[in-house]
Design an enzyme around this catalytic site. Structure first.
Site, short mmCIF file in Angstrom:
data_model
loop_
_atom_site.label_atom_id
_atom_site.label_comp_id
_atom_site.label_asym_id
_atom_site.label_seq_id
_atom_site.Cartn_x
_atom_site.Cartn_y
_atom_site.Cartn_z
N HIS A 173 0.88 -1.00 -0.05
CA HIS A 173 0.01 -0.19 -0.04
C HIS A 173 0.88 1.41 0.21
O HIS A 173 1.91 1.27 0.74
CB HIS A 173 -0.86 0.21 1.46
CG HIS A 173 -2.27 -0.72 1.50
ND1 HIS A 173 -2.59 -1.20 2.46
CD2 HIS A 173 -3.08 -0.91 0.31
CE1 HIS A 173 -3.80 -1.84 2.24
NE2 HIS A 173 -4.04 -1.55 0.90
N CYS A 267 -2.51 3.08 9.06
CA CYS A 267 -3.48 1.81 8.77
C CYS A 267 -4.75 2.11 9.62
O CYS A 267 -5.90 1.66 9.14
CB CYS A 267 -3.01 0.46 8.69
SG CYS A 267 -1.58 0.11 7.82
N1 ARG Z 1 -3.90 -7.21 6.56
C1 ARG Z 1 -4.24 -5.85 5.94
C2 ARG Z 1 -4.26 -6.03 4.57
O1 ARG Z 1 -3.36 -6.63 3.99
C3 ARG Z 1 -3.40 -4.82 6.46
C4 ARG Z 1 -4.00 -3.64 5.93
C5 ARG Z 1 -3.02 -2.19 6.41
N2 ARG Z 1 -3.62 -1.19 6.01
C6 ARG Z 1 -2.88 -0.19 5.51
N3 ARG Z 1 -3.71 0.96 5.38
N4 ARG Z 1 -1.70 -0.26 4.89
O2 ARG Z 1 -5.24 -5.58 3.66
#
Ligand code: ARG
Length: 278
Positions: A173, A267
């Protein structure tokens, strides 16, 4: 270069968070997740409560989204919606395991009367990949958000959008590789980006704070700033020192349990940006 860092101005922020009541790692959709490793949900809740308290101590407003059983990643509220000028674009998740988080966000914003709540046609993981700097949205793609979603974002929120391509699956991300510090400042980890996107970043932000690998791997870029205070994982010590030199005040946070799902401070924090009343 001046000797003394500029005095940074904090502004009041409005955040939406979701308590990790049902937090767990039961599937792997990024390289940090290992469903074989035990997770301490109580510790995750305690650490998350620490972050929530911290925001309130610094004067920010925190609203809460009701956690839903069977959605172990719902604590990562940043992925549910992007809000600019009270206009909301709801996420569309890449993986079916997280799909049901989107309607929970939709219902939260709709029931509170936000002036526009758009649902999305293309996959976008909201503030996971969309970072608002001043009037511009830096939009990530490569792993989660569909590049076609970037035009949809521009239409829905009416802001200029700059596409950035991620290339390292550990930084899946945009908010794992870049953080917004103020309306004009960012920090980022260069090796997470394609050569073209890195050139774009260097051109747009010649004075950016650049993160070293160890800080990026400690999720140091997964940070939230109010313009002065930068909330970030306490293990990203190199980055904290660089921020201090630029006049920011780093505030270290321990969210080690949530790191097992590949997430940290940013996150867990969806920023609700309101329309300025002239
Ligand atoms: N386990 C989640 C996923 O892989 C983690 C999300 C983390 N969120 C973020 N905004 N980077 O989607």
């Amino acid at each position: 270069m001046s000797q003394r860092p500029a005095v940074r101005q904090a502004t009041h922020r409005h955040y939406l968070m979701c308590r990790p009541t049902h937090f767990d790692v039961t599937y792997a959709i990024n390289p940090w997740m290992d469903p074989g490793k035990p997770v301490d949900t109580d510790l995750a809740i305690e650490q998350w409560e620490g972050l929530r308290r911290l925001y309130e101590e610094y004067g920010h407003t925190v609203d809460l989204l009701e956690p839903v059983a069977g959605l172990p990643d719902m604590v990562f509220s940043a992925n549910g919606a992007t809000v600019v000028d009270d206009r909301v674009l709801i996420a569309r998740f890449r993986h079916p395991q997280r799909a049901a988080e989107a309607p929970a966000h939709q219902e939260w914003f709709t029931s509170r009367g936000y002036r526009e709540v758009h649902s999305a046609t293309y996959v976008n993981e909201a503030e996971g990949d969309y970072m608002v700097v001043g009037r511009t949205v830096l939009a990530g793609t490569g792993f989660r958000t569909d590049p076609r979603a970037h035009a949809e974002l521009r239409e829905a929120l009416g802001c200029p959008v700059v596409t950035l391509t991620l290339t390292d699956p550990r930084f899946y991300h945009l908010d794992t590789a870049l953080a917004v510090l103020s309306d004009t400042d960012v920090m980022y980890y260069p090796d997470a980006f394609s050569p073209d996107s890195l050139a774009t970043l260097r051109e747009l932000f010649p004075d950016a704070v650049v993160a070293a690998r160890a800080d990026a791997e400690a999720f140091g870029l997964n940070a939230v700033s109010d313009g002065r205070h930068v909330f970030l994982p306490d293990t990203a010590t190199g980055l904290a020192a660089r921020l201090r030199r630029r006049g920011f005040e780093p505030v270290g946070v321990d969210l080690s349990e949530l790191l097992k799902a590949g997430g940290s401070v940013k996150c867990c924090t969806l920023e609700i940006r309101h329309q300025a009343h002239a």
